[in-house]
Design a protein around this motif. Structure first.
Motif, PDB file in Angstrom:
ATOM      1  N   ALA A 179       0.769  -1.162  -0.077  1.00  0.00           N
ATOM      2  CA  ALA A 179      -0.031  -0.112  -0.009  1.00  0.00           C
ATOM      3  C   ALA A 179       0.900   1.231   0.067  1.00  0.00           C
ATOM      4  CB  ALA A 179      -0.815   0.044   1.298  1.00  0.00           C
ATOM      5  N   CYS A 180       2.028   1.066   0.451  1.00  0.00           N
ATOM      6  CA  CYS A 180       3.128   2.279   0.612  1.00  0.00           C
ATOM      7  C   CYS A 180       3.852   2.498  -0.591  1.00  0.00           C
ATOM      8  CB  CYS A 180       3.787   2.153   1.824  1.00  0.00           C
ATOM      9  SG  CYS A 180       2.830   2.033   3.264  1.00  0.00           S
ATOM     10  N   VAL A 181       4.014   1.592  -1.719  1.00  0.00           N
ATOM     11  CA  VAL A 181       4.962   1.687  -2.746  1.00  0.00           C
ATOM     12  C   VAL A 181       4.255   1.905  -3.852  1.00  0.00           C
ATOM     13  CG1 VAL A 181       7.045   0.646  -1.188  1.00  0.00           C
ATOM     14  CG2 VAL A 181       5.565  -0.686  -2.860  1.00  0.00           C
ATOM     15  N   LYS A 182       5.008   2.251  -4.833  1.00  0.00           N
ATOM     16  CA  LYS A 182       4.276   2.335  -6.523  1.00  0.00           C
ATOM     17  C   LYS A 182       4.767   1.092  -7.236  1.00  0.00           C
ATOM     18  CE  LYS A 182       3.917   7.159  -6.221  1.00  0.00           C
ATOM     19  NZ  LYS A 182       2.482   7.193  -5.875  1.00  0.00           N
ATOM     20  N   LYS A 183       5.654   0.235  -7.013  1.00  0.00           N
ATOM     21  CA  LYS A 183       5.836  -0.839  -7.477  1.00  0.00           C
ATOM     22  C   LYS A 183       6.070  -2.255  -6.525  1.00  0.00           C
ATOM     23  CE  LYS A 183      10.911   0.287  -7.039  1.00  0.00           C
ATOM     24  NZ  LYS A 183      12.303   0.330  -7.788  1.00  0.00           N
ATOM     25  N   ASN A 184       6.070  -3.357  -7.395  1.00  0.00           N
ATOM     26  CA  ASN A 184       5.921  -4.699  -6.703  1.00  0.00           C
ATOM     27  C   ASN A 184       7.450  -5.086  -6.140  1.00  0.00           C
ATOM     28  OD1 ASN A 184       5.801  -7.022  -5.706  1.00  0.00           O
ATOM     29  ND2 ASN A 184       4.892  -7.862  -7.639  1.00  0.00           N
ATOM     30  N   LEU A 185       7.591  -4.944  -4.722  1.00  0.00           N
ATOM     31  CA  LEU A 185       8.911  -5.254  -4.167  1.00  0.00           C
ATOM     32  C   LEU A 185       8.703  -6.748  -3.600  1.00  0.00           C
ATOM     33  CD1 LEU A 185       9.358  -2.014  -2.103  1.00  0.00           C
ATOM     34  CD2 LEU A 185      10.169  -2.575  -4.281  1.00  0.00           C
ATOM     35  N   MET A 186       8.705  -7.474  -4.469  1.00  0.00           N
ATOM     36  CA  MET A 186       8.680  -9.039  -4.201  1.00  0.00           C
ATOM     37  C   MET A 186      10.075  -9.476  -3.381  1.00  0.00           C
ATOM     38  SD  MET A 186       7.924 -12.284  -6.495  1.00  0.00           S
ATOM     39  CE  MET A 186       9.544 -12.299  -7.533  1.00  0.00           C
ATOM     40  N   GLY A 187      11.109  -8.784  -3.873  1.00  0.00           N
ATOM     41  CA  GLY A 187      12.277  -9.234  -3.217  1.00  0.00           C
ATOM     42  C   GLY A 187      12.175  -8.650  -1.587  1.00  0.00           C
ATOM     43  N   ALA A 188      11.619  -7.714  -1.377  1.00  0.00           N
ATOM     44  CA  ALA A 188      11.692  -7.094  -0.078  1.00  0.00           C
ATOM     45  C   ALA A 188      10.598  -8.032   0.729  1.00  0.00           C
ATOM     46  CB  ALA A 188      11.094  -5.666  -0.117  1.00  0.00           C
ATOM     47  N   GLY A 189       9.591  -8.423   0.177  1.00  0.00           N
ATOM     48  CA  GLY A 189       8.707  -9.446   0.734  1.00  0.00           C
ATOM     49  C   GLY A 189       9.201 -10.732   1.175  1.00  0.00           C
ATOM     50  N   LEU A 190      10.054 -11.475   0.277  1.00  0.00           N
ATOM     51  CA  LEU A 190      10.763 -12.487   0.654  1.00  0.00           C
ATOM     52  C   LEU A 190      11.941 -12.459   1.607  1.00  0.00           C
ATOM     53  CD1 LEU A 190      11.310 -14.006  -3.031  1.00  0.00           C
ATOM     54  CD2 LEU A 190      10.051 -14.790  -1.306  1.00  0.00           C
ATOM     55  N   GLY A 191      12.625 -11.213   1.568  1.00  0.00           N
ATOM     56  CA  GLY A 191      13.559 -10.767   2.767  1.00  0.00           C
ATOM     57  C   GLY A 191      12.732 -10.793   3.937  1.00  0.00           C
ATOM     58  N   ILE A 192      11.717 -10.215   4.198  1.00  0.00           N
ATOM     59  CA  ILE A 192      11.144 -10.144   5.229  1.00  0.00           C
ATOM     60  C   ILE A 192      10.767 -11.748   5.978  1.00  0.00           C
ATOM     61  CG2 ILE A 192       8.888  -9.704   6.389  1.00  0.00           C
ATOM     62  CD1 ILE A 192       8.610  -7.251   4.610  1.00  0.00           C
ATOM     63  N   ALA A 193      10.176 -12.607   5.133  1.00  0.00           N
ATOM     64  CA  ALA A 193       9.911 -13.857   5.318  1.00  0.00           C
ATOM     65  C   ALA A 193      11.117 -14.596   5.799  1.00  0.00           C
ATOM     66  CB  ALA A 193       9.201 -14.636   4.185  1.00  0.00           C
ATOM     67  N   ILE A 194      12.180 -14.377   5.133  1.00  0.00           N
ATOM     68  CA  ILE A 194      13.290 -14.999   5.433  1.00  0.00           C
ATOM     69  C   ILE A 194      14.102 -14.595   6.520  1.00  0.00           C
ATOM     70  CG2 ILE A 194      15.897 -15.671   4.614  1.00  0.00           C
ATOM     71  CD1 ILE A 194      14.634 -15.582   1.639  1.00  0.00           C
ATOM     72  N   PHE A 195      13.890 -13.304   6.927  1.00  0.00           N
ATOM     73  CA  PHE A 195      14.522 -12.546   8.037  1.00  0.00           C
ATOM     74  C   PHE A 195      13.701 -13.184   9.287  1.00  0.00           C
ATOM     75  CE2 PHE A 195      13.819  -9.322  11.470  1.00  0.00           C
ATOM     76  CZ  PHE A 195      15.158  -9.253  11.826  1.00  0.00           C
ATOM     77  N   MET A 196      12.393 -13.204   9.201  1.00  0.00           N
ATOM     78  CA  MET A 196      11.779 -13.765  10.329  1.00  0.00           C
ATOM     79  C   MET A 196      12.085 -15.172  10.810  1.00  0.00           C
ATOM     80  SD  MET A 196       9.653 -11.420  11.377  1.00  0.00           S
ATOM     81  CE  MET A 196       8.610 -10.120  10.751  1.00  0.00           C
ATOM     82  N   PHE A 197      12.259 -15.852   9.615  1.00  0.00           N
ATOM     83  CA  PHE A 197      12.584 -17.476   9.945  1.00  0.00           C
ATOM     84  C   PHE A 197      14.079 -17.503  10.423  1.00  0.00           C
ATOM     85  CE2 PHE A 197      14.858 -21.253   8.254  1.00  0.00           C
ATOM     86  CZ  PHE A 197      14.254 -21.915   8.746  1.00  0.00           C
ATOM     87  N   ALA A 198      14.875 -16.754   9.973  1.00  0.00           N
ATOM     88  CA  ALA A 198      16.298 -16.580  10.710  1.00  0.00           C
ATOM     89  C   ALA A 198      16.198 -16.100  12.000  1.00  0.00           C
ATOM     90  CB  ALA A 198      17.142 -15.837   9.882  1.00  0.00           C
ATOM     91  N   ALA A 199      15.330 -15.091  12.257  1.00  0.00           N
ATOM     92  CA  ALA A 199      15.489 -14.570  13.628  1.00  0.00           C
ATOM     93  C   ALA A 199      14.734 -15.393  14.755  1.00  0.00           C
ATOM     94  CB  ALA A 199      14.271 -13.343  13.552  1.00  0.00           C
ATOM     95  N   ASP A 200      13.822 -16.383  13.918  1.00  0.00           N
ATOM     96  CA  ASP A 200      13.410 -17.235  15.235  1.00  0.00           C
ATOM     97  C   ASP A 200      14.475 -18.244  15.395  1.00  0.00           C
ATOM     98  OD1 ASP A 200      11.408 -19.080  16.570  1.00  0.00           O
ATOM     99  OD2 ASP A 200      11.768 -20.478  14.821  1.00  0.00           O
ATOM    100  N   MET A 201      15.196 -18.658  14.440  1.00  0.00           N
ATOM    101  CA  MET A 201      16.394 -19.645  14.847  1.00  0.00           C
ATOM    102  C   MET A 201      17.499 -18.872  15.732  1.00  0.00           C
ATOM    103  SD  MET A 201      16.990 -21.795  11.410  1.00  0.00           S
ATOM    104  CE  MET A 201      17.849 -22.906  12.326  1.00  0.00           C
ATOM    105  N   MET A 202      17.834 -17.732  15.416  1.00  0.00           N
ATOM    106  CA  MET A 202      18.998 -17.177  16.283  1.00  0.00           C
ATOM    107  C   MET A 202      18.632 -16.841  17.447  1.00  0.00           C
ATOM    108  SD  MET A 202      21.350 -17.065  14.158  1.00  0.00           S
ATOM    109  CE  MET A 202      22.500 -16.174  15.307  1.00  0.00           C
ATOM    110  N   CYS A 203      16.988 -16.452  17.735  1.00  0.00           N
ATOM    111  CA  CYS A 203      16.675 -16.138  19.327  1.00  0.00           C
ATOM    112  C   CYS A 203      16.793 -17.240  20.171  1.00  0.00           C
ATOM    113  CB  CYS A 203      15.371 -15.296  19.242  1.00  0.00           C
ATOM    114  SG  CYS A 203      14.056 -16.366  18.817  1.00  0.00           S
ATOM    115  N   ARG A 204      16.493 -18.502  19.592  1.00  0.00           N
ATOM    116  CA  ARG A 204      16.634 -19.717  20.248  1.00  0.00           C
ATOM    117  C   ARG A 204      17.989 -20.268  20.531  1.00  0.00           C
ATOM    118  NH1 ARG A 204      11.612 -22.437  19.913  1.00  0.00           N
ATOM    119  NH2 ARG A 204       9.961 -21.559  18.400  1.00  0.00           N
TER     120      ARG A 204
END
Length: 262
Positions: A179-204
């Motif tokens: 809703a905030c941007v004017k182009k499809n930032l698919m890479g950023a979306g994938l980055g969010i998903a992967i970051f969340m996955f890695a964050a879970d592993m690291m905080c454990r």
């Protein structure tokens, strides 16, 4: 609801592709479990002694020597990451594609308000995630039945409910980005998903960053925790629902007031 039906049709091929890729891969791994039975105990012993990595993967709580343990550690990890990536890709393009492909001028001259556009697109996002999880879960249950293994019904239901909320959370965050941007930032979306996955592993693994668990939905949707405790962490789940609400409201206010590119 015309726009909702249109979005469902537009995303049908992508939905089926992700179901076949993620669900099919996990289903195949369930069926392959028999071929590993001769060596699975040695693998289970080796993995359980991997120290911090065993903790990150949940192998300190569940054993690979059972199909349920194999499912909760190995297969659940593939399903969770694959589902999060699907939700992220879907969310990042749901609103921004209208401006990126220069169709916003057509869509917004129709007798449909921006609020209705946003609600119908968000409903399509949630519906796609729901259908993805439903079809994948049915495939996994079929795998257990074909293997003639007992299914932990309560834990399986809780786990896939948590997965549904987790994917909706990531999808909604990416929907807000859309809703905030004017182009499809698919890479950023994938980055969010992967970051969340890695964050879970690291905080454990690292006690110093344990509080990171409050920002990653992978923490409350962890299969090993749910299958071991028989419940979802209510506080963490509540935080996830709160993030969904805040992200949706931010998308609502931003999309309603933004100047659309034509």
């Amino acid at each position: 609801m015309t726009l909702y039906v249109h979005e469902m049709k537009m995303n049908l091929k992508s939905l089926l592709t992700w179901v076949l890729c993620v669900g099919g891969l996990c289903f195949g791994c369930i069926l392959l479990y028999t071929s590993l039975e001769d060596s699975i105990q040695e693998m289970a012993d080796a993995y359980s002694n991997m120290g911090a990595m065993s903790v990150a993967l949940g192998m300190d709580k569940m054993s690979l020597a059972t199909l349920t343990g194999f499912y909760a550690t190995e297969i659940a990890m593939m399903h969770g990451l694959g589902g999060a990536m699907f939700a992220a890709i879907l969310g990042t393009g749901m609103l921004s594609k209208e401006e990126a492909f220069h169709t916003s001028e057509f869509l917004n001259v129709l007798p449909v308000s921006r609020q209705s556009i946003l609600l119908q697109k968000y409903a399509a996002l949630v519906s796609n995630i729901l259908v993805f999880n439903l079809l994948c879960t049915l495939m996994y249950i079929l795998g257990f039945i074909m293997m003639k293994e007992e299914i932990s019904g309560k834990e399986m239901l809780l786990y896939h409910f948590a997965q549904l909320i987790m994917q909706i959370e990531i999808g909604t965050i990416c929907f807000m980005l859309s809703a905030c941007v004017k182009k499809n930032l698919m890479g950023a979306g994938l980055g969010i998903a992967i970051f969340m996955f890695a964050a879970d592993m690291m905080c454990r693994i690292l006690p110093a960053i344990e509080d990171v668990k409050y920002i990653t939905p992978f923490y409350y949707s962890n299969a090993a925790d749910i299958f071991t405790n028989g419940e979802i962490d209510a506080i963490m789940l509540g935080i996830g629902v709160g993030i969904i609400t805040v992200s949706f409201m931010a998308a609502w206010f931003r999309y309603r007031n933004k100047d659309l590119a034509v």
